[in-house]
Structure formats: C-alpha cells, structure tokens
Design a protein around this motif. Structure first.
Motif, PDB file in Angstrom:
ATOM      1  N   LYS A 164      39.321  23.680  35.473  1.00  0.00           N
ATOM      2  CA  LYS A 164      38.738  24.356  34.175  1.00  0.00           C
ATOM      3  C   LYS A 164      38.621  25.711  34.638  1.00  0.00           C
ATOM      4  N   ILE A 165      39.402  26.874  33.849  1.00  0.00           N
ATOM      5  CA  ILE A 165      38.336  27.976  33.885  1.00  0.00           C
ATOM      6  C   ILE A 165      38.165  28.717  32.258  1.00  0.00           C
ATOM      7  N   PHE A 166      36.998  29.020  32.076  1.00  0.00           N
ATOM      8  CA  PHE A 166      36.812  29.640  30.881  1.00  0.00           C
ATOM      9  C   PHE A 166      37.377  30.836  30.629  1.00  0.00           C
ATOM     10  N   PRO A 167      37.791  31.149  29.538  1.00  0.00           N
ATOM     11  CA  PRO A 167      38.479  31.948  28.478  1.00  0.00           C
ATOM     12  C   PRO A 167      38.423  33.494  29.526  1.00  0.00           C
ATOM     13  N   LEU A 168      37.177  33.877  29.395  1.00  0.00           N
ATOM     14  CA  LEU A 168      36.770  35.355  29.553  1.00  0.00           C
ATOM     15  C   LEU A 168      37.000  35.603  30.926  1.00  0.00           C
ATOM     16  N   VAL A 169      36.517  34.594  31.894  1.00  0.00           N
ATOM     17  CA  VAL A 169      37.173  34.322  33.417  1.00  0.00           C
ATOM     18  C   VAL A 169      38.433  34.578  33.212  1.00  0.00           C
ATOM     19  N   GLU A 170      39.522  33.512  32.845  1.00  0.00           N
ATOM     20  CA  GLU A 170      40.753  34.105  32.449  1.00  0.00           C
ATOM     21  C   GLU A 170      41.388  35.340  32.513  1.00  0.00           C
ATOM     22  N   TYR A 211      25.714  33.470  41.615  1.00  0.00           N
ATOM     23  CA  TYR A 211      25.391  34.102  42.809  1.00  0.00           C
ATOM     24  C   TYR A 211      26.695  35.013  43.535  1.00  0.00           C
ATOM     25  N   VAL A 212      26.205  36.640  43.482  1.00  0.00           N
ATOM     26  CA  VAL A 212      26.545  37.600  44.173  1.00  0.00           C
ATOM     27  C   VAL A 212      27.425  37.968  45.586  1.00  0.00           C
ATOM     28  N   GLY A 213      28.654  38.236  45.850  1.00  0.00           N
ATOM     29  CA  GLY A 213      29.978  38.125  46.806  1.00  0.00           C
ATOM     30  C   GLY A 213      29.614  39.699  47.057  1.00  0.00           C
ATOM     31  N   LYS A 214      31.024  39.778  47.952  1.00  0.00           N
ATOM     32  CA  LYS A 214      31.096  41.042  48.501  1.00  0.00           C
ATOM     33  C   LYS A 214      32.782  40.537  48.846  1.00  0.00           C
ATOM     34  N   ALA A 215      33.608  41.834  48.557  1.00  0.00           N
ATOM     35  CA  ALA A 215      34.590  41.401  49.408  1.00  0.00           C
ATOM     36  C   ALA A 215      35.285  43.274  49.601  1.00  0.00           C
ATOM     37  N   LEU A 216      36.744  42.968  50.378  1.00  0.00           N
ATOM     38  CA  LEU A 216      37.526  44.135  51.119  1.00  0.00           C
ATOM     39  C   LEU A 216      38.613  43.836  49.927  1.00  0.00           C
ATOM     40  N   SER A 217      38.713  43.249  49.056  1.00  0.00           N
ATOM     41  CA  SER A 217      39.422  43.296  47.907  1.00  0.00           C
ATOM     42  C   SER A 217      38.531  42.281  46.596  1.00  0.00           C
ATOM     43  N   LEU A 218      38.318  43.018  45.489  1.00  0.00           N
ATOM     44  CA  LEU A 218      37.721  41.666  44.571  1.00  0.00           C
ATOM     45  C   LEU A 218      39.458  41.620  43.708  1.00  0.00           C
ATOM     46  N   ARG A 219      40.253  42.254  43.800  1.00  0.00           N
ATOM     47  CA  ARG A 219      41.628  41.226  43.325  1.00  0.00           C
ATOM     48  C   ARG A 219      41.153  39.190  44.289  1.00  0.00           C
ATOM     49  N   SER A 220      41.839  39.893  45.901  1.00  0.00           N
ATOM     50  CA  SER A 220      42.236  38.593  46.226  1.00  0.00           C
ATOM     51  C   SER A 220      40.827  37.529  46.253  1.00  0.00           C
ATOM     52  N   ARG A 221      40.108  38.347  45.779  1.00  0.00           N
ATOM     53  CA  ARG A 221      38.481  37.028  47.354  1.00  0.00           C
ATOM     54  C   ARG A 221      37.780  36.625  45.992  1.00  0.00           C
ATOM     55  N   VAL A 222      38.227  36.946  43.997  1.00  0.00           N
ATOM     56  CA  VAL A 222      37.728  36.593  43.387  1.00  0.00           C
ATOM     57  C   VAL A 222      38.840  35.595  42.877  1.00  0.00           C
ATOM     58  N   ARG A 223      39.434  35.408  42.795  1.00  0.00           N
ATOM     59  CA  ARG A 223      41.085  34.969  42.254  1.00  0.00           C
ATOM     60  C   ARG A 223      40.715  33.741  43.405  1.00  0.00           C
ATOM     61  N   SER A 224      40.706  34.473  44.595  1.00  0.00           N
ATOM     62  CA  SER A 224      40.600  32.945  45.522  1.00  0.00           C
ATOM     63  C   SER A 224      40.005  31.908  45.072  1.00  0.00           C
ATOM     64  N   TYR A 225      38.069  31.939  44.636  1.00  0.00           N
ATOM     65  CA  TYR A 225      37.752  31.223  44.171  1.00  0.00           C
ATOM     66  C   TYR A 225      38.542  30.086  42.571  1.00  0.00           C
ATOM     67  N   PHE A 226      39.450  30.226  42.115  1.00  0.00           N
ATOM     68  CA  PHE A 226      40.349  30.115  41.172  1.00  0.00           C
ATOM     69  C   PHE A 226      41.544  29.152  41.338  1.00  0.00           C
ATOM     70  N   GLN A 227      41.614  29.224  42.544  1.00  0.00           N
ATOM     71  CA  GLN A 227      42.821  28.550  42.629  1.00  0.00           C
ATOM     72  C   GLN A 227      42.645  27.212  43.424  1.00  0.00           C
ATOM     73  N   ALA A 228      42.984  26.242  42.994  1.00  0.00           N
ATOM     74  CA  ALA A 228      43.213  24.671  43.516  1.00  0.00           C
ATOM     75  C   ALA A 228      43.857  24.562  44.663  1.00  0.00           C
ATOM     76  N   SER A 229      42.488  23.791  45.592  1.00  0.00           N
ATOM     77  CA  SER A 229      42.648  23.534  46.880  1.00  0.00           C
ATOM     78  C   SER A 229      42.235  22.469  47.579  1.00  0.00           C
ATOM     79  N   ALA A 230      42.655  21.668  48.229  1.00  0.00           N
ATOM     80  CA  ALA A 230      42.005  20.716  48.926  1.00  0.00           C
ATOM     81  C   ALA A 230      41.314  21.042  49.802  1.00  0.00           C
ATOM     82  N   ASP A 231      41.633  22.226  50.638  1.00  0.00           N
ATOM     83  CA  ASP A 231      40.208  22.840  51.439  1.00  0.00           C
ATOM     84  C   ASP A 231      39.262  23.641  51.279  1.00  0.00           C
ATOM     85  N   GLN A 232      39.591  23.157  49.847  1.00  0.00           N
ATOM     86  CA  GLN A 232      37.783  24.720  49.204  1.00  0.00           C
ATOM     87  C   GLN A 232      36.538  23.664  49.594  1.00  0.00           C
TER      88      GLN A 232
END
Length: 377
Positions: free
Chosen positions: A2-8, A32-53
């Motif tokens: 589930k992803i909140f509409p504002l986040v999506e 939580y505060v985090g850093k990223a070389l690419s904000l797009r790639s890093r933040v999106r990775s949190y919301f991609q369903a993965s068994a490895d997460q």
C-alpha cells in the motif's frame, strides 16, 4: 504494498540528482533521513515490492505517508547534510549518535613561538596538533601531569605570557623555563618541544636513545646533577610506556570499530590505537535500531567523525560500507589529508576487529539492563 496517494504523486516527479530525502508518517513526524546519488532511483526503490527487501525496511515504508527531499550538487554534500539533519531531528529509524562532549584531547599550540600543551573538548581547524581522544578526564590529566613533570614547557596562556614581567612559581620549581621573561631562547625551547612530540606520538624508540645520549654527554662533562635528572626522565617515560600495550606493528594512528547486535539493540566499541599502542577505548549503545548492520556502521562513522573528532590514519571497520569511497573522501576533507577506511579479511587488522567486537559483546552483556524475571504465577 500500500502506497499513500501523496507519496505516489511525489514519486512520479522525483529528480535524478543527488540529495537527501526525509520520510514522514501520517502525523508529519519525521521517521527517517537518507542520502542518495539519485533521489529518483533511491526513494523509488523503497516502494517497489521485493522479497529481498529486509523486514525492517518494509516496516518503515508501511508507515511513510509523505516525504520531502533536498537537492544537493554532489553526493558528498548529501552525506554532510544527512548527518546534520539526523543530529538536529533525531529521526526514529536513524542511528542517533549523541554529542559526546566528554571526549578530551591534548592540544599542542605548535605554531606559537613557545608552544604549550593543554586539554580541550573539541578539535578546531587551526594550526595546533591534537592528540587523543582520551575517554576520561583522569587519563588526560595523568598524561598532562607526566609531561609537565618531565618537560618544563610553559603552562600559562598566550595572553598571560605577553603580560608577565617576572617568572612565576613554576620556574622556581623547575617546571617551566620562563620563556615569558626570556630565560630561554626559541631554539633551545624547540628542543624540548620535539621531545614532547616524540612522547605524545609514542615514538619512544627515538626519544629514549636521544635522552640516553644526552645523559651520557652530561656525565662526561661532569654535570652529574643534570645527568641524574635525565636518568629520572628516562625511567619515568619507560614506566609510562609499560602501561600502553603494543598491539599493532604498523605504528600509525588507527581507530578500530567492532560491534555486537542483539535484535534491535546495537553496541559499538572503538579501540583507539596511536603509533601502535592502545591508548583508550569507548563504547556506544543504541536502542531500537531497525537499520541493517552495514547502514548502522556507515551512519555511525559519518556522525562520529563529522564534527570535532580526531580522524586517524586508518579507520578499521567490521563491514565494508557500500559508500566506502564517499566516506573516505569525506574523512580526508575533514582531516585535511588522506584517511583510509580498511575492511580486513585476515591478518592483524582482522584480529583487532575481533578484539573490538568481543569487547562490544562484553559491554552489552555487562552494562545493559536485563528483562525482569517473573517470580510468581
């Protein structure tokens, strides 16, 4: 997931630039505060369903109702900003290192005409030399007391030095050579300064032979009183050095980081090695740690060395940080010269990691409160 509409909505417009992201829950509380070389790639990775997460990451993401981000020019700037934001806001899911003002250092004002030695709680970006850290006030005072007893360097501040017109009682007690009143010239004073530096750097292999040569020379010239004083200096130095166990043959400055984890409790233990000798240690305990081990260690290093801490030649770590190159650049920038991050697989450095980790386990076992035992039905 589930992803909140504002986040999506925000995920769709994330830039592919370096920066820092701030995750919040439904009440606006920073999680939580985090850093990223690419904000797009890093933040999106949190919301991609993965068994490895990891489960801990899934728990965090399930609570994220909103996030903000700050774009930076470089990943290094993001690293610094991340550290500052964590210290300021102390988010629930970050490792929050408290500001340990109890650390003490010896500061040697080496660029002054007549340098002095005293203890401070912060390393500044000046021309002085710093030694430490010392985990206790008694340790730093004992070191300072030994040096002041052995070597008659000045104790007064620069302001007092300029105003003084006659020697103080330290001169009468032969604990100062009174540079304030020109009782000694700069060249002669610098010889004493070099001896103090050799002792502070643990270079007794050079200091003791040098003092022995001076003692023999004074004896040949029938200056027996002076020879006896130098003999006493040598004995005092040897006695002091006996207390400092040599545990590394590299004879450089090293910090060795070990850790022990029990569920969400995390104990970090640092060995401070200076010129091959272990001069101190310190432990840090963290509760409710939801991050992975590697991220905890990386975050700890960034925060610990981020402000006013002595950075050694080597930082020996138990895990290879994913952003190792970035951290090395950051430490080198803070230090003003190269500092190496070492992740050893074998050899003496790996043995040092084992020693630090064993101490971390011991600290956790002996110092942490145990759950209450039920005595009744």
């Amino acid at each position: 997931m589930k992803i909140f509409p504002l986040v999506e909505d925000k995920l769709a417009s994330l830039p592919a630039q370096p920066g820092v992201y701030l995750m919040k829950d439904a009440t606006g509380t920073l999680l939580y505060v985090g850093k990223a070389l690419s904000l797009r790639s890093r933040v999106r990775s949190y919301f991609q369903a993965s068994a490895d997460q990891p489960i801990k990451t899934r728990v965090l993401v399930s609570k994220v109702a909103d996030f903000d981000y700050i774009i930076t020019d470089t990943e290094k700037e993001a690293l610094i900003l991340e550290s500052n934001l964590i210290k300021k806001h102390k988010p629930r899911y970050n490792v929050n290192l408290k500001d340990d003002k109890h650390f003490l250092y010896l500061k040697f004002t080496i660029k002054e005409e007549f340098p002095r030695l005293f203890f401070v709680r912060r390393i500044e970006k000046d021309d002085a030399l710093y030694f430490g850290p010392y985990a206790s006030a008694s340790a730093v005072r004992e070191t300072l007391q030994i040096i002041n007893k052995l070597f008659p360097i000045r104790k007064c501040s620069q302001l007092v030095l300029k105003k003084r017109t006659r020697p103080c009682i330290d001169f009468q007690l032969k604990r100062c050579v009174a540079p304030c009143c020109q009782e000694i010239d700069r060249e002669e004073y610098s010889k004493t300064v070099k001896k103090v530096l050799l002792l502070l750097r643990g270079q007794d292999r050079e200091l003791i032979p040098q003092l022995t040569e001076e003692m023999n020379e004074e004896s040949k010239n029938l200056n027996f009183e002076r020879a006896a004083l130098i003999r006493d200096e040598i004995k005092a130095i040897e006695k002091t050095l006996e207390k400092q166990k040599i545990i590394s043959t590299r004879f450089i400055d090293q910090d060795v980081i070990g850790y022990f984890r029990k569920d969400v409790q995390f104990e970090i233990f640092i060995l401070y090695i200076r010129q091959g000798r272990m001069v101190g240690n310190q432990s840090f305990f963290f509760r409710n740690v939801e991050l992975g081990d590697e991220e905890v260690i990386s975050s700890f290093i960034t925060q610990f060395y981020g402000e006013g801490k002595y950075i050694p030649d080597e930082v020996i770590v138990p895990l290879a940080p994913g952003n190792q190159t970035l951290i090395k650049e950051y430490l080198a920038e803070r230090r003003g010269k190269k500092s190496t991050i070492v992740f050893p697989h074998r050899g003496d450095r790996r043995n040092l990691i084992a020693m630090a980790s064993d101490n971390a386990r011991s600290c956790w076992k002996t110092a942490r409160p145990k759950p209450r035992q039920r005595t009744g039905p």
